[in-house]
Design an enzyme around this catalytic site. Structure first.
Site, PDB file in Angstrom:
ATOM      1  N   ASP A 199      58.545 -25.849  -9.182  1.00 22.14           N
ATOM      2  CA  ASP A 199      58.875 -24.670  -9.984  1.00 22.14           C
ATOM      3  C   ASP A 199      57.761 -23.655  -9.772  1.00 22.14           C
ATOM      4  O   ASP A 199      56.627 -23.861 -10.206  1.00 22.14           O
ATOM      5  CB  ASP A 199      58.981 -25.032 -11.468  1.00 22.14           C
ATOM      6  CG  ASP A 199      60.135 -25.990 -11.743  1.00 22.14           C
ATOM      7  OD1 ASP A 199      61.083 -26.029 -10.928  1.00 22.14           O
ATOM      8  OD2 ASP A 199      60.090 -26.703 -12.765  1.00 22.14           O
ATOM      9  N   ASP A 208      71.501 -28.701 -15.628  1.00 23.02           N
ATOM     10  CA  ASP A 208      70.334 -28.775 -16.500  1.00 23.02           C
ATOM     11  C   ASP A 208      70.823 -29.316 -17.834  1.00 23.02           C
ATOM     12  O   ASP A 208      71.707 -28.732 -18.467  1.00 23.02           O
ATOM     13  CB  ASP A 208      69.709 -27.392 -16.707  1.00 23.02           C
ATOM     14  CG  ASP A 208      68.999 -26.885 -15.465  1.00 23.02           C
ATOM     15  OD1 ASP A 208      68.620 -27.711 -14.629  1.00 23.02           O
ATOM     16  OD2 ASP A 208      68.835 -25.661 -15.338  1.00 23.02           O
TER      17      ASP A 208
END
Length: 256
Positions: free
Chosen positions: A130, A11
């Site tokens: 997500d 990330d």
């Protein structure tokens, strides 16, 4: 039979690898190029590179960072963040990405998944989902780095993106992300049982048993961040553990 893949996830925010809990409280975890290179040397099967603030900041993924990462990593590289057009995908593939991960743009324009798949092939298109539990047996899809609840059922959405041409689903449990409490096995089973494409489990790894549980719950690959970033577990160690549990894992990038 294809083996289970272990995939470190980078990330990236402001040019650095970061890791948080439940998508917030981000902490620095290193230079993405150096981190990716080390994972390649450690035997990772693939690497996922997510520019987690690109969509929220309304900008494209940093092409130069992708290019420099791809020059050091000789395993499949999936890149996501701020991808909105076919041209964005072309630029990332030209920079060295093997796959792209769509998220917010896919939700806003589902036909974009179909267009991208038709243009570049199903093998290039990953759709990130997500998901956050909103009630028993119901998870909603969130976008913009987990900031916006779309109200879309994650199971229904997973089926739809498969039909539109997604080659793989990157499934992240927002409830489990960074907690180290284990993957959301109910969510993983629900999604993997509803689609016929690979599902990558993400969010919640804390110990060896969690990897085995994810495999048993339908994961085709397992995404890992903090456990590997902070060297609490190794790729080789996890693979050997899974083999001891009679799970078939990839060996193509393992160094002898």
């Amino acid at each position: 039979m294809l083996g289970i893949r272990l995939i470190p996830c980078l990330d990236v925010a402001n040019g650095r690898v970061v890791k948080g809990t439940n998508f917030i409280n981000l902490k620095d975890a290193g230079n993405p190029i150096e981190v990716a290179r080390q994972y390649y040397l450690d035997g990772a099967d693939e690497i996922v590179f997510l520019d987690i603030t690109a969509t929220h900041e309304r900008r494209n993924t940093t092409i130069d960072l992708v290019r420099r990462t791809a020059e050091k990593v000789f395993i499949p590289l999936t890149v996501g963040g701020g991808i909105k057009t076919v041209e964005d995908i072309r630029n990332l593939l030209n920079a060295g990405a093997d796959k792209v991960s769509l998220n917010s743009s896919a939700v806003k324009d589902p036909e974009f998944v179909k267009k991208a798949s038709n243009k570049f092939g199903i093998q290039c298109i990953v759709v990130a989902v997500d998901a956050k539990r909103v009630k028993k047996n119901r998870w909603n899809v969130f976008i913009h780095g987990g900031r916006i609840d779309t109200g879309i059922d994650a199971i229904v959405w997973s089926k739809k993106i498969m039909e539109l041409g997604a080659g793989e689903i990157l499934l992240t449990s927002m409830d489990k992300d960074g907690t180290r409490d284990g993957y959301d096995l109910e969510l993983l089973e629900a999604v993997s049982g509803s689609v016929k494409i690979p599902v990558v489990a993400s969010g919640g790894a804390g110990k060896m048993e969690h990897f085995y549980q994810a495999c048993e719950s339908g994961a085709s690959a397992i995404l890992v961040a903090s456990l590997f970033h902070y060297k609490e577990l190794t790729i080789k160690g996890v693979k050997n553990y899974l083999r001891s549990k009679n799970i078939f894992v990839r060996t193509i990038n393992e160094k002898v």
